[in-house]
Scaffold this motif. Structure first.
Motif, PDB file in Angstrom:
ATOM      1  N   PHE A   4      19.980  78.934  31.358  1.00  0.00           N
ATOM      2  CA  PHE A   4      20.679  79.567  32.551  1.00  0.00           C
ATOM      3  C   PHE A   4      21.856  78.267  32.895  1.00  0.00           C
ATOM      4  N   VAL A   5      21.288  77.090  33.200  1.00  0.00           N
ATOM      5  CA  VAL A   5      22.445  76.157  33.528  1.00  0.00           C
ATOM      6  C   VAL A   5      23.159  75.763  32.284  1.00  0.00           C
ATOM      7  N   PHE A   6      22.792  75.573  31.093  1.00  0.00           N
ATOM      8  CA  PHE A   6      23.537  75.051  30.103  1.00  0.00           C
ATOM      9  C   PHE A   6      24.621  76.293  29.615  1.00  0.00           C
ATOM     10  N   PHE A   7      24.416  77.504  29.662  1.00  0.00           N
ATOM     11  CA  PHE A   7      25.430  78.711  29.559  1.00  0.00           C
ATOM     12  C   PHE A   7      26.357  78.666  30.477  1.00  0.00           C
ATOM     13  N   CYS A   8      26.238  78.197  31.873  1.00  0.00           N
ATOM     14  CA  CYS A   8      27.230  78.151  32.830  1.00  0.00           C
ATOM     15  C   CYS A   8      28.118  77.226  32.518  1.00  0.00           C
ATOM     16  N   ILE A   9      27.510  75.603  32.149  1.00  0.00           N
ATOM     17  CA  ILE A   9      28.182  74.629  31.815  1.00  0.00           C
ATOM     18  C   ILE A   9      29.049  74.971  30.566  1.00  0.00           C
ATOM     19  N   LYS A 131      26.454  89.291  27.805  1.00  0.00           N
ATOM     20  CA  LYS A 131      25.212  88.347  28.276  1.00  0.00           C
ATOM     21  C   LYS A 131      25.309  88.278  30.075  1.00  0.00           C
ATOM     22  N   ALA A 132      25.160  89.491  30.646  1.00  0.00           N
ATOM     23  CA  ALA A 132      25.078  89.395  31.859  1.00  0.00           C
ATOM     24  C   ALA A 132      23.712  88.530  32.530  1.00  0.00           C
ATOM     25  N   PRO A 133      23.934  87.824  33.596  1.00  0.00           N
ATOM     26  CA  PRO A 133      25.089  88.256  34.737  1.00  0.00           C
ATOM     27  C   PRO A 133      26.353  87.273  34.566  1.00  0.00           C
ATOM     28  N   TRP A 134      26.293  86.227  33.205  1.00  0.00           N
ATOM     29  CA  TRP A 134      27.211  85.270  33.332  1.00  0.00           C
ATOM     30  C   TRP A 134      28.502  86.217  32.753  1.00  0.00           C
ATOM     31  N   ASP A 135      28.219  86.991  31.600  1.00  0.00           N
ATOM     32  CA  ASP A 135      29.610  87.617  31.114  1.00  0.00           C
ATOM     33  C   ASP A 135      29.503  88.960  31.860  1.00  0.00           C
ATOM     34  N   GLY A 136      30.494  89.398  32.811  1.00  0.00           N
ATOM     35  CA  GLY A 136      30.356  90.499  33.599  1.00  0.00           C
ATOM     36  C   GLY A 136      30.788  91.614  33.095  1.00  0.00           C
ATOM     37  N   GLY A 137      30.410  92.585  33.698  1.00  0.00           N
ATOM     38  CA  GLY A 137      30.760  94.285  33.309  1.00  0.00           C
ATOM     39  C   GLY A 137      29.593  95.046  33.869  1.00  0.00           C
ATOM     40  N   ILE A 138      29.563  96.286  32.923  1.00  0.00           N
ATOM     41  CA  ILE A 138      28.461  97.211  33.090  1.00  0.00           C
ATOM     42  C   ILE A 138      27.439  96.839  31.893  1.00  0.00           C
ATOM     43  N   THR A 152      25.275  96.911  36.991  1.00  0.00           N
ATOM     44  CA  THR A 152      26.535  96.060  37.073  1.00  0.00           C
ATOM     45  C   THR A 152      26.272  94.749  37.379  1.00  0.00           C
ATOM     46  N   ALA A 153      26.986  93.867  36.927  1.00  0.00           N
ATOM     47  CA  ALA A 153      27.038  92.271  37.211  1.00  0.00           C
ATOM     48  C   ALA A 153      28.588  91.792  36.976  1.00  0.00           C
ATOM     49  N   ASN A 154      29.184  91.244  38.172  1.00  0.00           N
ATOM     50  CA  ASN A 154      30.555  91.116  38.057  1.00  0.00           C
ATOM     51  C   ASN A 154      30.867  89.910  38.982  1.00  0.00           C
ATOM     52  N   GLN A 155      30.110  88.841  39.253  1.00  0.00           N
ATOM     53  CA  GLN A 155      30.459  87.835  40.052  1.00  0.00           C
ATOM     54  C   GLN A 155      31.551  87.098  39.742  1.00  0.00           C
ATOM     55  N   SER A 156      31.896  86.655  38.621  1.00  0.00           N
ATOM     56  CA  SER A 156      33.052  85.769  38.389  1.00  0.00           C
ATOM     57  C   SER A 156      34.038  86.806  37.561  1.00  0.00           C
ATOM     58  N   ILE A 157      33.779  87.490  37.150  1.00  0.00           N
ATOM     59  CA  ILE A 157      34.906  88.503  36.348  1.00  0.00           C
ATOM     60  C   ILE A 157      35.510  89.438  37.363  1.00  0.00           C
ATOM     61  N   GLY A 158      34.877  89.890  38.459  1.00  0.00           N
ATOM     62  CA  GLY A 158      35.408  90.472  39.545  1.00  0.00           C
ATOM     63  C   GLY A 158      34.942  91.846  39.619  1.00  0.00           C
ATOM     64  N   SER A 159      34.839  92.664  40.983  1.00  0.00           N
ATOM     65  CA  SER A 159      34.545  94.034  40.919  1.00  0.00           C
ATOM     66  C   SER A 159      35.374  94.912  40.385  1.00  0.00           C
ATOM     67  N   SER A 160      36.536  94.449  40.138  1.00  0.00           N
ATOM     68  CA  SER A 160      37.535  95.556  39.568  1.00  0.00           C
ATOM     69  C   SER A 160      37.372  95.584  38.223  1.00  0.00           C
ATOM     70  N   LEU A 291      18.830  89.207  34.230  1.00  0.00           N
ATOM     71  CA  LEU A 291      18.289  88.127  35.040  1.00  0.00           C
ATOM     72  C   LEU A 291      18.098  88.444  36.551  1.00  0.00           C
ATOM     73  N   GLY A 292      19.204  88.543  36.922  1.00  0.00           N
ATOM     74  CA  GLY A 292      19.488  88.458  38.383  1.00  0.00           C
ATOM     75  C   GLY A 292      20.586  88.194  39.019  1.00  0.00           C
ATOM     76  N   MET A 293      21.070  88.880  40.195  1.00  0.00           N
ATOM     77  CA  MET A 293      22.281  88.713  40.976  1.00  0.00           C
ATOM     78  C   MET A 293      22.186  89.008  42.613  1.00  0.00           C
ATOM     79  N   GLU A 294      22.836  88.339  43.150  1.00  0.00           N
ATOM     80  CA  GLU A 294      22.646  88.351  44.725  1.00  0.00           C
ATOM     81  C   GLU A 294      23.419  89.428  45.298  1.00  0.00           C
ATOM     82  N   HIS A 295      23.579  90.565  44.722  1.00  0.00           N
ATOM     83  CA  HIS A 295      23.977  91.802  45.283  1.00  0.00           C
ATOM     84  C   HIS A 295      23.351  92.267  46.867  1.00  0.00           C
TER      85      HIS A 295
END
Length: 538
Positions: A4-9, A131-138, A152-160, A291-295
Motif C-alpha cells: 500500500f505504502v510502496f505503491f503510493c510512493i 489498481k483501485a483505489p490508487w488508480d482511479g475510475g470504475i 467507484t474509487a476516485n480520490q486522486s483522479i477526481g469524481s469527474s 481494498l478500501g476508501m473513505e466514502h
C-alpha cells in the motif's frame, strides 16, 4: 507486506518527476474566475449502469447560488465520457472545453444571491480502474459467485472520472441525491440514506439515496453487487447511530463477526474526536472489489476479513494485528477528510496525518497508552523522506505519501510536546467542532493548534511538512557535562524534548547553533522514543 505504502510512493515519485504542470492542472487545481462566482448547493445525480458494456449514461442537476455576476460556468468531465447536452430553463446551452474542463455559456442573466439550476446529460465508458483505489475510475469485477461486482474509487483522479461536477475540493455540495439504476438482481449502495427503490419494466431497479450533510466530491460513490444486509444501532454521543453493513452473500456470517471492530472504532474515535459527524446520514460499511476508501457515510471495505492490512501489521508493531486496518483507517476519515476537508489537495496531510494517527489512538484507547505509543513508533519504518508532505498549491498536486506515517509521527510528537492528554484530546475534538462540515487550509489547522497550545509551532509544522529534514539532536559528553544543540532544522525550530538521565525524566530546550549543557556525571542519556527526531552523539 507494505505494498500500500510502496505503491503510493511509486506513483507520487512519478508525478514529482514530471512536475511540469499543464494548463489543465491549473484549470483543475485552482479557483478560476469561472468557478469563483458560484457556490454548489446540491447535486442531483441520476445514473444508469450497464455492466455488460461497462458503460453509463445519466445526468447531474447542479443547484447553485450566484455569488457575483458572471455568465460562464466551469465544470469537469473526464474522457472517454462525453457530454450530450446542457440545459438551463429548458434552453440548450453552448460550451467549449479545454482538456476535460468545460466552459458553459449561460443565457439567463445570473443575479447575485439567487439560486439557479443547470442539468448536464452525458454518457460513455468511464475509465476503468486498473489498481483501485490508487488508480482511479470504475471497477468492473465479479464476486466469488460470478455476479457483477462494481464500485467507484476516485480520490486522486477526481469524481469527474464518472460524473460531471465542480471538481475542486474547496466547494462541497450542502446536500445531495444519488439515483443509480442497475440490472436485477443487483442493488446499488450509495451515500446517505436510501429513500426510494423503484422496480422498472426492463428488469432493472433504481435506488435513490439522499445525503443531507455537506459532502466532498471524492466521497461520493456507487457500489453495485448482489448484497446481503445487516444492521445494528450504536448508542453514541449524539444518541442512536444507525450502522448498516452490505456484504457479498457468501461473506455474511464472517462479516457479522469481523465487523465488531466498527462499534470499537466508534467508541474510540468519539472519545478522541467528538461525535461521529454524520448521524443524520448514518454509517455504512460496504464490501467492494478493492481494498478500501473513505466514502462519506458509505465506507468501502475490501480487506478480505483479515486483521491488520491484508493480514499484516501496518508498520513494525504487532499491535497492528489487533484490528482490521481498513475499518479503522477509512472510518477515521469520517472525521478527518469528510468532516474536515482540505481546500487544496496540496494540504491532503490534514486527511492522512490525522487519520493515520487515529490508528495509534484506537490502540491507545483499547489497549493502553504504552500500546498506542508502540504502534506509533512502529510507523517509523514506513517513512521515506523522499519529498515534502505539502504538495504544490493550485495545480491539484499532492505531496509525498509520507503524509501517512510521517504525518502521524509528527502528531505523536506534538502530543508529547503538549504533555497533557486532556488538552490533546480537547484539541482533536475542538478541531472537529471548530471546522465542522467545513473545507479548510493547512494554515487554519496550524493556527488553531497554536492558539490552543499557546505556543508558536509554525516552525515545527514547517519542519515536518515542508522539508525532508529530520531534526537531529547533537549530543556531546565532556567531563561532567552533557552538551546538546539542534542540527538539520529550519529557522526558529525550538521544540522541547523529554530525555532520561539514568532513567530520570528531564525536559530540555535545545536551540540550533547554540550549545546548552547539563551538569553532572550520568551513565545513560536517552531521548524519549515518542519524539520523531534523530540523535547523534559526537
Amino acid at each position: 507486506m507494505y505494498k500500500f505504502v510502496f505503491f503510493c510512493i511509486f506513483v507520487c515519485n512519478i508525478l514529482y518527476a514530471q512536475n511540469n504542470f499543464s494548463q489543465q492542472d491549473t484549470l483543475r487545481g485552482s479557483i478560476t474566475p469561472e468557478r469563483a462566482w458560484w457556490d454548489v448547493i446540491n447535486y442531483t445525480l441520476d445514473i444508469h449502469v450497464f455492466p455488460k458494456t461497462k458503460s453509463i449514461k445519466g445526468s447531474n442537476t447542479i443547484t447553485y447560488n450566484v455569488l457575483k455576476p458572471h455568465q460562464k460556468l466551469q465544470i469537469e468531465l473526464q474522457p472517454p465520457l462525453v457530454i450530450d447536452s446542457i440545459i438551463q430553463n429548458k434552453q440548450k446551452l453552448s460550451h467549449y472545453k479545454i482538456g476535460f474542463s468545460y466552459f458553459i455559456n449561460l443565457i439567463k442573466k445570473q443575479k447575485v444571491n439567487t439560486s439557479e439550476k443547470i442539468t448536464i446529460y452525458y454518457h460513455g465508458k468511464p475509465k476503468e480502474a486498473i489498481k483501485a483505489p490508487w488508480d482511479g475510475g470504475i471497477v468492473w469485477s465479479k464476486d466469488q459467485n460470478g455476479n457483477d461486482f462494481i464500485a467507484t474509487a476516485n480520490q486522486s483522479i477526481g469524481s469527474s472520472i464518472w460524473w460531471p461536477c465542480k471538481d475542486h475540493p474547496a466547494d462541497e455540495a450542502e446536500n445531495m441525491q444519488i439515483t443509480v439504476t442497475c440490472p436485477d438482481p443487483l442493488m446499488d449502495v450509495s451515500n446517505g440514506r436510501k429513500i426510494k427503490t423503484k422496480k422498472n419494466k426492463d428488469n432493472t431497479t433504481s435506488y435513490t439515496w439522499k445525503v443531507i450533510n455537506p459532502i466532498n466530491n471524492y466521497g461520493v460513490s456507487l457500489n453495485i453487487a448482489n448484497y446481503d444486509h445487516f444492521s445494528e444501532t450504536y448508542k453514541g454521543e449524539k444518541g442512536n447511530l444507525d450502522c448498516n453493513y452490505y456484504v457479498i452473500s457468501t461473506n455474511l456470517k464472517k462479516a457479522k463477526e469481523h465487523f465488531k471492530d466498527v462499534p470499537k472504532m466508534l467508541k474510540a474515535f468519539e472519545y478522541w474526536f467528538g461525535p461521529y459527524p454524520f448521524y443524520e446520514d448514518g454509517y455504512k460499511l460496504v464490501e467492494t472489489p478493492y481494498l478500501g476508501m473513505e466514502h462519506q457515510s458509505c465506507v468501502a471495505y475490501g480487506n478480505n476479513y483479515l486483521k491488520g492490512y491484508l493480514g499484516y501489521p501496518m508498520g513494525t508493531s504487532e499491535w497492528g494485528k489487533k484490528f482490521d486496518f481498513i475499518i479503522i483507517h477509512e472510518s477515521g476519515h469520517e472525521w478527518f477528510a469528510n468532516n474536515i476537508t482540505c481546500k487544496d489537495v496540496a494540504d491532503l496531510w490534514i486527511h492522512e496525518a490525522f487519520t493515520s494517527y487515529s490508528e495509534a489512538l484506537f490502540v491507545d484507547y483499547h489497549y493502553g497508552i504504552k500500546a498506542g505509543n508502540e504502534y506509533a513508533q512502529g510507523q517509523r519504518a514506513l517513512v521515506k523522506n523522499d519529498r515534502p508532505i505539502i504538495g504544490t498549491y493550485n495545480v491539484h498536486h499532492e505531496g509525498s505519501s509520507d503524509m501517512y506515517p510521517k504525518g502521524s509521527l509528527m502528531l505523536h510528537t506534538l502530543r508529547q510536546i503538549i504533555n497533557n492528554d486532556k488538552k490533546w484530546r480537547n484539541i482533536l475534538r475542538g478541531l472537529n467542532n471548530e471546522f465542522h462540515h467545513q473545507t479548510v487550509t493547512g494554515n487554519q489547522v496550524i493556527e488553531y493548534i497554536n492558539k490552543k497550545v499557546k505556543m508558536d509551532l509554525t516552525s515545527f509544522f514547517k519542519q515536518y511538512l515542508s522539508t525532508t529534514k529530520i531534526p537531529t539532536l547533537l549530543v556531546e559528553k565532556r567531563s561532567n557535562y552533557i552538551y546538546y544543540a539542534w542540527e538539520n532544522v529550519v529557522d526558529d525550530f525550538n521544540i522541547p524534548i523529554k530525555i532520561y538521565l539514568d532513567n530520570k525524566e528531564k525536559w530540555i530546550y535545545p536551540k540550533e547553533k547554540e550549545w546548552k549543557k547539563i551538569s553532572g556525571k550520568y551513565r545513560q542519556f536517552k531521548v524519549d522514543k515518542n519524539f520523531y527526531i534523530m540523535v547523534k552523539e559526537i
